[in-house]
Design a protein around this motif. Structure first.
Motif, mmCIF file in Angstrom:
data_model
loop_
_atom_site.group_PDB
_atom_site.id
_atom_site.type_symbol
_atom_site.label_atom_id
_atom_site.label_comp_id
_atom_site.label_asym_id
_atom_site.label_seq_id
_atom_site.Cartn_x
_atom_site.Cartn_y
_atom_site.Cartn_z
ATOM 1 N N GLN A 31 0.822 -1.211 0.000
ATOM 2 C CA GLN A 31 0.000 0.000 0.000
ATOM 3 C C GLN A 31 0.858 1.264 0.000
ATOM 4 O OE1 GLN A 31 -2.389 -0.920 3.452
ATOM 5 N NE2 GLN A 31 -4.090 -1.729 2.192
ATOM 6 N N ARG A 32 2.006 1.234 0.721
ATOM 7 C CA ARG A 32 2.902 2.399 0.697
ATOM 8 C C ARG A 32 3.437 2.629 -0.715
ATOM 9 N NH1 ARG A 32 4.386 0.363 5.820
ATOM 10 N NH2 ARG A 32 6.109 -0.848 4.940
ATOM 11 N N LYS A 35 0.936 4.378 -2.895
ATOM 12 C CA LYS A 35 0.914 5.823 -2.672
ATOM 13 C C LYS A 35 2.101 6.502 -3.350
ATOM 14 C CE LYS A 35 -1.564 5.631 1.746
ATOM 15 N NZ LYS A 35 -1.505 5.918 3.207
ATOM 16 N N GLU A 36 3.232 5.789 -3.372
ATOM 17 C CA GLU A 36 4.424 6.348 -4.011
ATOM 18 C C GLU A 36 4.280 6.358 -5.543
ATOM 19 O OE1 GLU A 36 7.416 3.741 -2.644
ATOM 20 O OE2 GLU A 36 7.385 4.449 -0.563
ATOM 21 N N ARG A 41 -3.330 0.066 -8.994
ATOM 22 C CA ARG A 41 -4.407 -0.789 -8.507
ATOM 23 C C ARG A 41 -5.294 -1.221 -9.676
ATOM 24 N NH1 ARG A 41 -9.687 0.186 -6.880
ATOM 25 N NH2 ARG A 41 -10.463 -1.072 -5.130
#
Length: 506
Positions: A31-32, A35-36, A41
């Motif tokens: 998940q990190r 975001k990066e 997804r």
């Protein structure tokens, strides 16, 4: 902060990452990275590092893995199961705990509420996704369903599959499937569907009077069941024979003596094709010269049986009957032809399936109906050469008896030619492989062109000899390589000197 080993594990292959396959800490690391921006997804719980244009291929290549992750414990269902576990019209059907429609790149997944995996359902690739038993597949596809994207394939598709199972694996396989479905139906709540399945199987096996919806099923469930695929092949051949004008060489036999000589050569070569091999002089001795049969009596009587029917006007001019009369007619002809061979059950239709190489002939249960229905096409085929070729292929393709079918088929063919005043056909040894290859090609591909062309050539070849002088006819045939066996080493030639009677009428 994730450890270095965890980072390596979660970034080792980012082509397709499924949260359901990761530990909680690994999911947080993924998940990190989302975001990066290093991952994208595809769907809830599914990420990748590949560009969007590759996603449909990625989903298709990993379909089982993805479905097991998104719908744990689901069973492949309905049309998708009948198709072997693939999408149908872009939709993949599953039986699960709730009804839901999920859109994935290149794939729509539709789940339907239904029972979980039952007896006979098997895990796919060792994952928590199941492929249903054959009994379940058929029962589910008999459930009511409407619309363009109906979930079930319906009765016609199920009936067609049952016919395929019967043809591929036999009647015992259908009975076994019925017993499996009988036990499974209450578990799935599909007792009504089992009633339909049970009646359809009974119709195919001929044990129940059941209205059928496919041509194949109707053939099997008829009062006199027939092979619908063979009947379609016969219809195709009849259409080609109607549409194609054929040469029809006139009879070249001038006397009773010549007719006996011709019948001898016809019988000699017809038996040689089937593996009954004699030297021509030896066969001439016991057929024409009255020498006693002391060696190989069974083989000798095979030659004599064909000779008798080729020379006797009653048999030689007996055209093939139409409708149910064909059954008694062929039994009588076969009984006479093979009367010295009681071990082949002369005059009685086969009770066990027979085959030649990879070609399996009509199933014993379907012999009578296939002959009757096929014979009804005879009057629509032009008399003479066309009708002769059709009659020969009908008997050859059904192969109704345990032995003697090829010889019988050629006798039937020649009878049609005799009554039309045309020359009968002799298939010499060197032409054997081409003759059989053309029959196989017609059986397997439905292309009658090579068969018709080959028989036209050999018909003209047969009519090019003078049969009044047997010694001359034999020598001329030897000069044309008729007695040779290798089509690689030899070519079948036309005789150098043609008798005047060899002229033919178109």
């Amino acid at each position: 902060m994730a450890s270095r080993s965890m980072q390596q594990k979660t970034t080792g292959d980012d082509t397709l990452v499924l949260y359901s396959e990761l530990a909680a800490a690994e999911v947080r690391a993924i998940q990190r990275r989302l975001k990066e921006g290093s991952l994208q997804r595809i769907h809830a719980g599914i990420v990748t590092n590949r560009p969007k244009e590759e996603w449909p291929h990625l989903v298709a290549a990993n379909r089982i893995r993805i479905l097991a992750a998104l719908f744990p414990g689901a069973v492949v269902g309905f049309k998708s199961a009948l198709a072997g576990g693939v999408p149908v019209d872009g939709v993949f059907h599953l039986t699960h705990t709730w009804r839901r429609k999920v859109e994935l790149p290149g794939l729509t997944v539709q789940t339907h509420v239904g029972p979980p995996a039952a007896a006979g359902d098997a895990p796919m690739m060792g994952r928590n996704l199941f492929f249903p038993s054959q009994a379940r597949v058929l029962l589910e596809n008999l459930t009511p369903s409407r619309g363009i994207r109906a979930r079930s394939a319906g009765r016609e598709a199920v009936e067609r599959r049952l016919v395929d199972i019967c043809e591929a694996r036999g009647e015992d396989a259908l009975n076994g499937l019925r017993q499996e479905a009988r036990a499974l139906a209450p578990v799935l709540g599909l007792q009504r569907e089992f009633g339909i399945l049970d009646a359809t199987i009974g119709g195919i096996l001929g044990t129940r009077r059941t209205p059928m919806v496919t041509r194949q099923g109707q053939g099997l469930a008829a009062a006199m069941p027939y092979d619908s695929k063979r009947l379609a092949l016969f219809e195709h051949l009849a259409a080609q024979l109607r549409a194609r004008p054929l040469k029809q060489p006139a009879s070249v036999v001038k006397s009773e003596h010549g007719r006996r000589n011709f019948a001898f050569l016809e019988s000699y070569f017809s038996n040689f094709i089937e593996g009954t091999e004699f030297e021509i002089s030896e066969a001439r001795g016991f057929v024409l010269e009255g020498k006693p049969v002391t060696e190989r009596p069974k083989d000798s009587h095979d030659v004599l049986g064909v000779f008798r029917q080729a020379s006797n006007p009653g048999w030689a001019n007996q055209t093939l009957a139409v409708g149910e009369s064909i059954l008694q007619q062929l039994r009588e002809r076969h009984a006479d032809q093979m009367r010295e061979r009681p071990e082949v059950d002369a005059g009685h239709f086969k009770t066990k399936a027979n085959r030649a190489g990879n070609s399996e002939f009509v199933h014993p249960r379907l012999v009578r109906g296939t002959l009757v229905e096929g014979s009804r096409l005879l009057p629509s085929v032009p008399e003479g050469t066309g009708r002769a070729l059709f009659a020969m292929f009908l008997v050859s393709e059904v192969h109704p008896f345990n032995d003697g079918n090829g010889r019988l088929a050629r006798l039937v063919m020649n009878a049609e030619l005799s009554v039309a005043g045309s020359c009968r056909i002799i298939v010499p040894t060197l032409f054997r492989e081409e003759y059989l290859d053309c029959l196989r090609s017609l059986t397997r591909s439905g292309d009658a062109g090579p068969f018709i062309a080959a028989m036209q050539r050999i018909h003209e070849w047969t009519a090019a000899f003078d049969y009044e002088d047997l010694d001359r006819a034999i020598e001329d045939m030897k000069g044309c390589n008729a007695f040779e066996r290798s089509a690689v080493q030899f070519k079948l030639l036309m005789p150098a000197r043609l008798p005047p009677a060899a002229a033919h009428a178109a």
